[in-house]
Design an enzyme around this catalytic site. Structure first.
Site, PDB file in Angstrom:
ATOM      1  N   SER A 219       0.851  -1.197   0.000  1.00 22.63           N
ATOM      2  CA  SER A 219       0.000   0.000   0.000  1.00 22.63           C
ATOM      3  C   SER A 219       0.885   1.245   0.000  1.00 22.63           C
ATOM      4  CB  SER A 219      -0.939  -0.039   1.208  1.00 22.63           C
ATOM      5  OG  SER A 219      -1.931   0.954   1.087  1.00 22.63           O
ATOM      6  N   ASN A 220       0.340   2.365   0.405  1.00 25.47           N
ATOM      7  CA  ASN A 220       1.116   3.613   0.472  1.00 25.47           C
ATOM      8  C   ASN A 220       0.571   4.483   1.600  1.00 25.47           C
ATOM      9  OD1 ASN A 220      -1.027   5.475  -0.619  1.00 25.47           O
ATOM     10  ND2 ASN A 220      -0.850   4.030  -2.323  1.00 25.47           N
ATOM     11  N   HIS A 221       1.156   5.681   1.755  1.00 26.22           N
ATOM     12  CA  HIS A 221       0.840   6.502   2.929  1.00 26.22           C
ATOM     13  C   HIS A 221      -0.353   7.441   2.757  1.00 26.22           C
ATOM     14  CE1 HIS A 221       4.230   5.157   5.243  1.00 26.22           C
ATOM     15  NE2 HIS A 221       5.049   5.393   4.234  1.00 26.22           N
TER      16      HIS A 221
END
Ligand code: PMT
Length: 210
Positions: free
Chosen positions: A21-23
C-alpha cells in the site's frame, strides 16, 4: 452538478494478512468531497481504506480495497459525473499471485513478482464524453512540471494538480498541502500551502471557473 471523487490508498494482497500500500490518508480527497458538498453539489466518494470519517451528506459512498475494485467502481460511476477528481493513490503494481494461505518464512530472500494494475485515469480519460471534466493529481518527488504535464496529456485530463511529495508537512498524510494546478488550456495556478480543507475549496473554485 454531479461530482465524483476518489481518495485514499489501495491495498494489494500478498497473502491473507499482508499487503502492499502507500501513505495516503484520504484527507485531501475527503476535503475535496466535503468542500463540494458545502458548495451544494451532489457528490459520490469512492475510497480506499482510511481511518477518517466520510463527510456528511454524500450522495453515495463506495468503500473499496484494491486497485481492481477501485477501477470497477470508478468506471461504473464515471458516466454519470460532470466533474471527476482523481485524488486516490492507486497502486501501480500488485502481487502477481497472491497466496491463499499465510506465507511461512523460509531461509534466504523472498522475491515477489508484481504485475501492473489498471491505470484507472487512462481508462476514464479514454471514455470521457463532451461536457465531462476530468482532473487528476500527480504526486511527484522530482521534475514536477514535466511529469505532471506528461500525465495530463497521456490521461486526457482537463486539469492536473501537481503535488510535490517528500517535503515534510505537505502531501501524503499531512494536514496541509500546496499544489500547482495545470489546465489543458496551457495556463497554471499556484495554490499555496494551507489546510487541505481550504485548499480543496480553492481547487474546486478553479476547476469550476468557466
Ligand atoms: O490522502 P492524503 O494523505 O491526503 O494525500 C493526498 C495525496 C498526496 C495522495 C494526493 O494529493 C495525490 O497526490 N494523489 C495522487 C497520488 C498518485 O498516485 O499520483 P500518481 O502521479 O501516481 O498518479 C497520477 C494520477 O493517475 C492520479 O490522479 C491517480 O489517482 C491516477 N492513477 C494512478 C495509477 C493508477 N493505477 N490509476 C490511476 O487512476
Amino acid at each position: 452538478m454531479k461530482i465524483l471523487v476518489n481518495a485514499g490508498p489501495t491495498r494489494e494482497k500478498i497473502d491473507p494478512v499482508r499487503f502492499i500500500s502507500n501513505h495516503s490518508s484520504g484527507k485531501m480527497g475527503y476535503a475535496i468531497a466535503e468542500a463540494a458538498i458545502l458548495m451544494g453539489y451532489e457528490v459520490t466518494l469512492v475510497s480506499g481504506p482510511v481511518s477518517i470519517s466520510a463527510p456528511e451528506n454524500l450522495h453515495k459512498f463506495i468503500s473499496i480495497e484494491s486497485a481492481a475494485e477501485m477501477a470497477e467502481a470508478m468506471k461504473k460511476e464515471f458516466f454519470n459525473a460532470d466533474l471527476t477528481i482523481l485524488c486516490a493513490a492507486v497502486a501501480d503494481y500488485r502481487p502477481a499471485r497472491p497466496e491463499k494461505q499465510k506465507m511461512k518464512k523460509k531461509e534466504g530472500n523472498l522475491f515477489l513478482e508484481l504485475e501492473r494494475t489498471e491505470d484507472i485515469a487512462l481508462s476514464l480519460g479514454s471514455r470521457k464524453k463532451a461536457g465531462q471534466l476530468l482532473a487528476g493529481f500527480a504526486a511527484e518527488t522530482n521534475d514536477l512540471e514535466a511529469n505532471a504535464l506528461t500525465k495530463m496529456r497521456k490521461k486526457n485530463f482537463d486539469f492536473i494538480a501537481a503535488n510535490a511529495v517528500g517535503i515534510p508537512g505537505r502531501g501524503f498524510g499531512a494536514e496541509e498541502n500546496a499544489i500547482t494546478l495545470y489546465k489543458a488550456d496551457g495556463t497554471k495556478k499556484e495554490l499555496t500551502l494551507k489546510s487541505k480543507k481550504e485548499l480543496a475549496k480553492e481547487l474546486l473554485e478553479e476547476l469550476l471557473k468557466r
